[in-house]
Design an enzyme around this catalytic site. Structure first.
Site, short mmCIF file in Angstrom:
data_model
loop_
_atom_site.label_atom_id
_atom_site.label_comp_id
_atom_site.label_asym_id
_atom_site.label_seq_id
_atom_site.Cartn_x
_atom_site.Cartn_y
_atom_site.Cartn_z
N GLU A 1 0.79 -1.23 0.00
CA GLU A 1 0.00 0.00 0.00
C GLU A 1 0.83 1.29 0.00
OE1 GLU A 1 -2.60 -3.28 1.14
OE2 GLU A 1 -0.62 -2.67 1.84
N ASP B 1 -3.96 -1.63 5.42
CA ASP B 1 -5.20 -1.72 6.18
C ASP B 1 -5.61 -3.19 6.32
OD1 ASP B 1 -5.90 -1.94 3.44
OD2 ASP B 1 -7.87 -1.02 3.74
#
Length: 349
Positions: free
Chosen positions: A136, A144
């Site tokens: 990410e 997440d």
């Protein structure tokens, strides 16, 4: 219309196949809804002794979430993105708390959202095509789907290294890191599925373990198993600048490569990720999921690096993002403050 989730019962197994192969089974709202429904139904079904999840197409178990939708939603206020993340994080929590064995066959690309629907289950079965990563920071986001829970609980600083650099692990390294629990060669996975579907599984999971052992193989040597000292020395502490300084001064090829990778990521995302993982080490799973939603929404609404990362990687595909400057420590801390009460994470019970 073909369903993107093929959920059915096979013997004493609840079987789920992610059926979006053209997108490497990346999750969208329909798929999250379908997974939640099946898992809730089977949780109360005494005839279902275990869950087995795989991905169609042979290339990807699940390559993440619908990043383009999330970015487009953010530009319109973020309501669709908020609902997707809330529901996805509810799904992650449902899997983490699931009372029955949950077997994810991660024989293929397993990234982001795909990690969220595999690593929190009881059994993660790698294969020859496994490519496991939380990439990410390369799109201006953060790890997440519970990344701030499982990454800091890996051995030493392995999780911090993975979260900051987006390191990609193949089968042997996935086992060494602890993100995979078993290895079954790709050419034995169909036989494994058939054996699980035809078995009379027991409540204590012994038959399931026996079947996994029968089909297991040798994944070979893990490079990661020999890198622990370098990883722990470089990636400890709470300061991104200090981590980069250690890599700069280490004087070995591996450290130089990690510094180059780290310098290509969003500086702000890396600073937020570092803080999220350190905080997550002290939180329970539901607290981490609440933290995830807070950080996700703020990156969507207040940040610019996420949109630049999506442009560079997803839309224009030039892989040349122009990141903003690293945000200061006060701004990092502000990412973790509670949302408005009606926007906070909720759970399915």
């Amino acid at each position: 219309m073909t369903s993107l989730i093929n959920a059915r019962k096979a013997g004493s197994v609840g079987r789920i196949t992610l059926n979006r192969p053209e997108a490497l089974n990346a999750l969208n709202q329909e798929m999250v809804d379908g997974l939640i429904k099946a898992l809730l139904d089977w949780r109360e079904d005494d005839a279902v002794k275990a869950i087995v999840v795989d991905g169609a197409g042979g290339k990807g178990f699940c390559a993440g979430g619908d990043i383009r939708m999330l970015a487009e939603s953010g530009k319109k206020g973020g309501a669709e993105a908020w609902k997707f993340w809330r529901d996805e994080y509810q799904l992650n929590t449902l899997i983490f708390e699931y009372p029955k064995p949950y077997v994810a066959l991660i024989d293929g690309i397993t990234m982001g959202g795909g990690v969220g629907i595999s690593v929190h289950g009881s059994h993660r079965v790698a294969g020859d095509r496994t490519m496991f990563a939380m990439p990410e920071t390369g799109i201006g986001f953060h790890p997440d789907v519970g990344g701030a829970y499982f990454l800091p609980r890996l051995k030493g600083e392995t999780g911090m290294w993975m979260g900051l650099t987006g390191a990609r692990l193949k089968a042997a390294d996935s086992l060494a890191a602890g993100v995979a629990t078993h290895y079954v060669p790709s050419d034995r996975q169909e036989a494994l599925i058939a054996a699980l579907e035809s078995a009379d599984l027991d409540n204590d999971g012994e038959t399931l373990e026996d079947i996994l052992e029968t089909h297991a193989g040798d994944p070979g040597d893990s490079e990661l198993a020999h890198l622990g000292g370098l990883i722990d020395a470089a990636f400890s502490g709470d300061e991104l600048a200090v981590i980069k300084e250690r890599l700069q001064s280490a004087g070995d090829a591996w450290s130089a490569r990690q510094l180059s990778i780290l310098n290509s990521k969003s500086p702000s995302s890396c600073a937020i990720t570092l803080a999220a993982l350190r905080k997550g080490a002290e939180l329970d799973f539901r607290e981490v999921m609440a933290q995830d939603l807070r950080v996700s929404m703020r990156l969507l609404v207040e940040g610019s690096d996420f949109y630049e990362g999506v442009r560079a990687v997803i839309i224009d595909k030039d892989n040349a993002p122009h990141w903003g400057p690293q945000i200061q420590s006060e701004a990092v801390e502000a990412m973790f403050a509670p949302l408005e009460s009606d926007r906070e994470q909720s759970f399915l019970g």
